[in-house]
Structures are given as structure tokens and as C-alpha cells.
Design an enzyme around this catalytic site. Structure first.
Site, short mmCIF file in Angstrom:
data_model
loop_
_atom_site.label_atom_id
_atom_site.label_comp_id
_atom_site.label_asym_id
_atom_site.label_seq_id
_atom_site.Cartn_x
_atom_site.Cartn_y
_atom_site.Cartn_z
N HIS A 216 -3.59 2.20 8.70
CA HIS A 216 -3.24 2.33 10.11
C HIS A 216 -2.39 3.57 10.36
CE1 HIS A 216 -4.77 -1.61 10.28
NE2 HIS A 216 -3.66 -2.31 10.30
N SER B 102 1.67 -0.44 -5.48
CA SER B 102 0.75 -0.64 -4.35
C SER B 102 0.10 -1.99 -4.49
CB SER B 102 -0.30 0.46 -4.33
OG SER B 102 -0.96 0.46 -3.08
N CYS C 189 -6.07 -2.02 13.30
CA CYS C 189 -7.49 -2.06 12.90
C CYS C 189 -8.38 -1.42 13.95
CB CYS C 189 -7.92 -3.50 12.64
SG CYS C 189 -7.21 -4.16 11.12
N ASN D 52 4.67 -11.13 8.95
CA ASN D 52 3.37 -11.01 9.63
C ASN D 52 3.39 -11.60 11.03
OD1 ASN D 52 0.36 -10.49 9.52
ND2 ASN D 52 0.38 -12.70 9.93
N SER E 73 -5.58 1.76 -2.42
CA SER E 73 -4.90 2.10 -1.16
C SER E 73 -3.85 3.20 -1.28
CB SER E 73 -4.27 0.85 -0.56
OG SER E 73 -3.25 0.36 -1.39
N GLU F 207 4.43 -9.37 4.19
CA GLU F 207 3.82 -8.52 5.21
C GLU F 207 2.58 -9.11 5.89
OE1 GLU F 207 4.75 -5.49 6.27
OE2 GLU F 207 2.94 -4.54 7.05
N ASP G 247 3.27 -7.65 0.00
CA ASP G 247 2.14 -7.59 0.93
C ASP G 247 0.95 -8.26 0.24
OD1 ASP G 247 -0.04 -6.97 2.52
OD2 ASP G 247 0.49 -4.88 2.79
N HIS H 132 -7.58 -9.01 3.41
CA HIS H 132 -6.71 -8.56 2.32
C HIS H 132 -7.39 -8.55 0.94
CE1 HIS H 132 -2.83 -7.48 0.65
NE2 HIS H 132 -3.13 -8.26 -0.36
N SER I 12 5.63 -2.74 12.21
CA SER I 12 5.62 -3.68 11.08
C SER I 12 6.81 -3.46 10.17
CB SER I 12 4.35 -3.47 10.25
OG SER I 12 3.22 -3.54 11.06
N GLN J 236 10.04 -5.48 8.65
CA GLN J 236 10.30 -5.63 7.20
C GLN J 236 11.75 -5.28 6.88
OE1 GLN J 236 9.10 -6.80 4.57
NE2 GLN J 236 6.87 -6.82 4.69
N LYS K 145 4.40 -7.50 14.79
CA LYS K 145 3.60 -7.18 13.61
C LYS K 145 2.14 -7.57 13.88
CE LYS K 145 1.83 -7.00 9.40
NZ LYS K 145 0.42 -7.37 9.15
N HIS L 109 0.81 -1.22 0.00
CA HIS L 109 0.00 0.00 0.00
C HIS L 109 0.85 1.28 0.00
CE1 HIS L 109 -3.18 -2.80 1.02
NE2 HIS L 109 -2.50 -3.19 2.07
N ASP M 120 -0.09 -4.40 14.52
CA ASP M 120 -0.65 -3.82 13.30
C ASP M 120 -2.06 -4.40 13.06
OD1 ASP M 120 -1.33 -4.18 10.48
OD2 ASP M 120 0.70 -3.70 9.88
N ASN M 121 -2.14 -5.74 12.95
CA ASN M 121 -3.43 -6.35 12.63
C ASN M 121 -4.47 -6.00 13.69
OD1 ASN M 121 -1.28 -7.56 11.27
ND2 ASN M 121 -2.31 -9.53 11.03
#
Ligand code: NAI
Length: 434
Positions: free
Chosen positions: A355, A78, A197, A183, A83, A158, A133, A303, A363, A367, A188, A55, A192-193
Site C-alpha cells: 500500500h 519480514s 487494496c 487491525n 514482500s 497488524e 503481522d 495474508h 495503520s 501500531q 486501520k 513486511h 489500509d485493508n
């Protein structure tokens, strides 16, 4: 082969605005900025040609510039047609980095953009690293350009869905290079998840619809990491949240967190908002669309867009689509209106800006560490999927504490011995689940 196009973005004049937001984001991304400081002399990514497909947001711009500061050549696309933040893409293009991304591209342009990233500069040197990703870049290279794979040292992935695809390849014997599963670093997916969210799910609904959330009935399909954050997001806004699950452990977690767990069929007729978070396909189908009440909002934060049966809405039922504004469409089924967000694609990046920077720094620090490890030590790895070691996971967390003013307690020597760890960590065994 593919002729050189220096970049393609919506509007390069947005670059100054993008640059200002990148500078603000840097202050919220201490992990990435610490890696720039730590590695600026060593230049560990020197010689690497990293093609990235993730993204194209402001946060990703900070990742891209970190990779460049560590010595990499980078090209970017992306991983979703909606995104891209066009000012972020413009700033990256203006910095001389080949980026091919704009918000609202079509599927054909999406493939075209990924393809542009495979070859670098006028000399058309092929990529030698993949940063992905969701796996679309990986699939493009492995399936359509297999001759490039022998020159690639490794790939880092990702997201949950992309990682599934990689393990699938390992099972089928079709993974031709080592891969790092970013991930499932704790810093991560458990941040992040989940916490990402928790902020961005509600943000998307508000920006898209301005609907009042307090008191509304929201159904969250799936209670994994994304589901937990999404359910918390709506609860925080005062909505009444029900969860659906297929896994008894996650269903019980939802119960213990105070959510009702029901089948979709039981709750869909009363739902004001239904959001899918499963990473699975065909969650919301014809029977659910028919049962929804008038003006119900339906969206997905997983996703891929196959969680909602858009094919039925767009074709089989007869196309009733009426665009209200970009990424917000009204369909009419049996005389009742259904509001679909981001055409069923991940709503927090389609209808909002993804996010916040701080959580993405976690995250993206993972990476960056994964790219350094694979670039420098690729020969230590088989063609398999690996995780970053726990001491690096702990390092990522540590780099983010100061920004929040946290004081981390230091173990005493005798305490460390008593619980069977060292003073420097790792502090938990591999089987610990956080
Ligand atoms: P996860 O595997 O932790 O959670 C998915 C949950 O859905 C599981 O608990 C599973 O049991 C449940 N599930 C599967 N089929 C179901 C069904 N038919 N009905 C109800 N529940 C069902 O995966 P995670 O990490 O939560 O990721 C979910 C999706 O979100 C993936 O596609 C991932 O790539 C994506 N993702 C999206 C982000 C975003 O910002 N939009 C951020 C991170 C991940």
C-alpha cells in the site's frame, strides 16, 4: 543460544536509494511524524526491545525509525518471503538496526530471520515486546521459545489473520500476555485493508503482467474490507467485477455496490482474473483450475498462500510450472495456461510494493500507540486481546487530515449536548460501525 548476526539483507549498497525513498515517504506519513514530535522528550519506549515481523518495505522503515526515535531497541524480519523491498532493508541495516530480510527468501531462511530477532545485540538480551503481522513471530515465540514469554510485556498484531489466531489462543487459554488488536481500529481495517487494496491490487496485476484491465472479467472472492477495496480497484480500472461471498450481509453489500454476486463455479470459466481476499483456505481448487480459460490470471491478496491450492498445481497434477519472471509463473492444466502470481502469496506485496505510505501511516500510528500503551501500562491488562480506545482511533484520523487540506468542523457545546457527546469526542458510541 543464537550467535549475533548484525543484519542480513540482499545488498547493503542499496541503502542510499532506500534512504531517499524513506525521506519521501516521511512526508506522506504525518501520523508517525507527529508521534515523533509529540514523544521525542518523553521517550516512552525507552528500555523496550521490540522484535517486529512485518513486511520490510519503505513504509515499515518509517515505522521502525519512529519506534527507535521514541526510545526503543528494535530488531526486524519480514512476515512474507516476497514482500521485502531490498533498498528499504538496506537503509535500515545501514542505520544500525538489526534487520534480517530480503526479497525471495525461502521458508527455511524465513524462520531463520524471525529467530534472529528474538535476541538483541552482543549481550543477547531477549525481546520484551512483539510487533507482529500475521502471527508467525508470535507463534515462534509462544510455541518454540515459551521460556521467553514471561519477560514480554505484550504484543500488537497488524492483520485480520493474525488477530484470528490471537482470539483462537484466548479461547484455548494459550495467550500468555496482553495483546492489542491493531487491525480492528477503524483507522486501520477500514482504511489500509480497504483503500490500501484499492490502490495496490491493480498495481500488482499491472506490474506483474502489463495486461489490459478495462473490459476484463475479474472475480473477487470475499467482500470483507480487503475484498471491498480490491473490487473497487478493478472497477476503477474498467474491469467487469463479480464477487463471491459466504456471508449474506457482505454479499448484499456487494449487490448494493453494484457487483454481481455468484458462486465461483458459475463464473470461473469466463474469468480473465481471479483474486482471493477471504483469509480462508482452499478457495481456488482443482475443479476451478480445470475450468479456467487459457491465460487466466490467478492470485491472492489475503495474508496466507493457502487460499489457492498451490499443492495441487505444484505436485498432484504434475508440476508444469514455467517461470516467466520472478513472482510470475505459467502453469498448464489440460492444455490451457494459467498465470499464477507471487506463488499464491499476497500479490500486492509480492508483485508490487504494497500500500501507499499515506494509508500505512494510519495503520502504523495505531501500531506505535499500541506499543507505547503495552510497554507503559502492561500491568493494567489481562492476558487477553484489546482494542485501542476510540479517542486514539479518532486521534489517528485527525493527524492525517491536514495533509489532505481537510477542514474539520468543530461541534458547538449545545450541539454536542444534543447528540450526547463531548466537544472533544469520542464522537460515536462503541457499537457504531462506520
Ligand atoms: P474480512 O473478514 O473483513 O473479509 C473476508 C471475507 O471473506 C469475509 O466477508 C468472509 O465472509 C469472506 N469469505 C470467507 N470464506 C469465504 C469463501 N469460502 N468464499 C467467499 N468468501 C469468503 O477480512 P479482511 O480484513 O478483508 O482480510 C482478508 C485477508 O486479507 C486476511 O488474511 C488479512 O490478513 C489480509 N489482509 C491483506 C492485506 C494486503 O495488503 N494484502 C491488507 C489487510 C489484510
Amino acid at each position: 543460544t543464537i550467535p549475533f548476526v548484525p543484519f542480513k539483507v540482499k545488498d547493503i549498497s542499496l541503502a542510499d536509494w532506500g534512504r531517499k525513498e524513506i525521506e519521501l515517504a516521511e512526508a506522506e506519513m504525518p501520523g508517525l511524524m507527529a508521534l515523533r514530535e509529540e514523544y521525542k522528550e518523553e521517550q516512552p519506549l525507552k528500555g523496550s526491545r521490540i522484535a517486529g515481523c512485518l513486511h520490510m518495505t519503505i513504509q515499515t522503515a518509517v515505522l521502525i525509525e519512529t519506534l527507535v526515535e521514541l526510545g526503543a531497541d528494535v530488531t526486524w524480519s519480514s512476515c512474507n518471503i516476497f514482500s521485502t523491498q531490498d533498498h528499504a532493508a538496506a537503509a535500515i541495516a545501514a542505520a544500525g538496526i538489526p534487520v534480517y530480510a530480503w526479497k525471495g527468501m525461502n521458508e527455511e531462511e524465513f524462520d531463520w530471520a524471525i529467530e534472529q530477532t528474538l535476541f538483541f545485540g552482543e549481550d543477547r538480551e531477549p525481546l520484551n515486546m512483539i510487533l507482529d503481522d500475521g502471527g508467525d513471530l508470535t507463534n515462534m515465540v509462544l510455541d518454540r521459545y515459551p521460556e521467553l514469554t514471561s519477560g514480554i510485556k505484550g504484543l500488537s498484531e497488524e492483520t485480520t489473520t493474525g488477530v484470528h489466531r490471537l482470539y483462537e489462543r484466548v479461547k484455548n487459554g494459550t495467550l500468555p500476555m496482553p495483546a492489542i488488536n491493531v487491525n480492528d481500529s477503524v483507522t486501520k481495517s477500514k482504511f489500509d485493508n480497504k483503500y490500501g487494496c484499492k490502490e495496490s491490487a491493480v498495481d500488482a496485476i499491472r506490474r506483474a503482467t502489463d495486461t489490459m484491465l478495462a473490459g476484463k472479467k475479474v472475480v473477487v472472492a470475499g467482500y470483507g474490507d480487503v475484498g471491498k477495496g480490491t473490487a473497487a480497484s478493478f472497477r476503477g480500472a474498467g474491469a467487469i467485477v463479480t464477487v463471491t461471498e459466504i456471508d449474506p450481509i457482505c454479499a448484499l453489500q456487494a449487490c448494493m455496490d453494484g457487483f454481481e454476486v455468484k458462486k465461483l463455479e458459475s463464473v470461473v470459466p469466463n474469468a480473465d482474473i481471479v483474486i482471493t481476499t477471504t483469509g480462508n483456505k482452499d478457495i481456488i481448487r482443482e475443479e476451478h483450475f480445470r475450468a479456467l480459460k487459457d491465460k487466466a490470471i490467478v492470485c491472492n491478496i489475503g495474508h496466507f498462500d493457502n487460499e489457492i491450492d498451490m499443492a495441487w498445481l505444484n505436485g498432484e497434477y504434475g508440476n508444469t510450472k514455467d517461470e516467466i519472471k520472478p513472482q510470475v509463473d505459467k502453469y498448464t492444466v489440460e492444455g490451457k495456461d494459467i498465470i499464477i502470481l507471487a506463488e499464491g502469496r499476497l500479490v500486492n506485496l509480492g508483485c508490487a510494493t504494497g500500500h501507499p505510505s499515506f494509508v500505512m501511516s494510519n495503520s502504523f500510528t495505531n501500531q506505535t500507540l499500541a506499543q507505547i500503551e503495552l510497554w507503559k501500562n502492561s500491568s493494567n491488562y489481562e492476558n487477553d486481546v484489546y482494542m485501542l480506545p476510540k479517542h486514539l482511533d479518532e486521534k489517528v484520523a485527525k493527524l492525517h487530515l491536514a495533509r489532505l487540506g481537510a477542514e474539520l468542523t468543530e461541534l458547538r457545546q449545545d450541539q454536542a449536548a444534543y447528540i450526547g457527546v463531548t466537544v472533544e469526542g469520542p464522537y460515536k458510541p462503541e457499537y457504531y460501525r462506520y
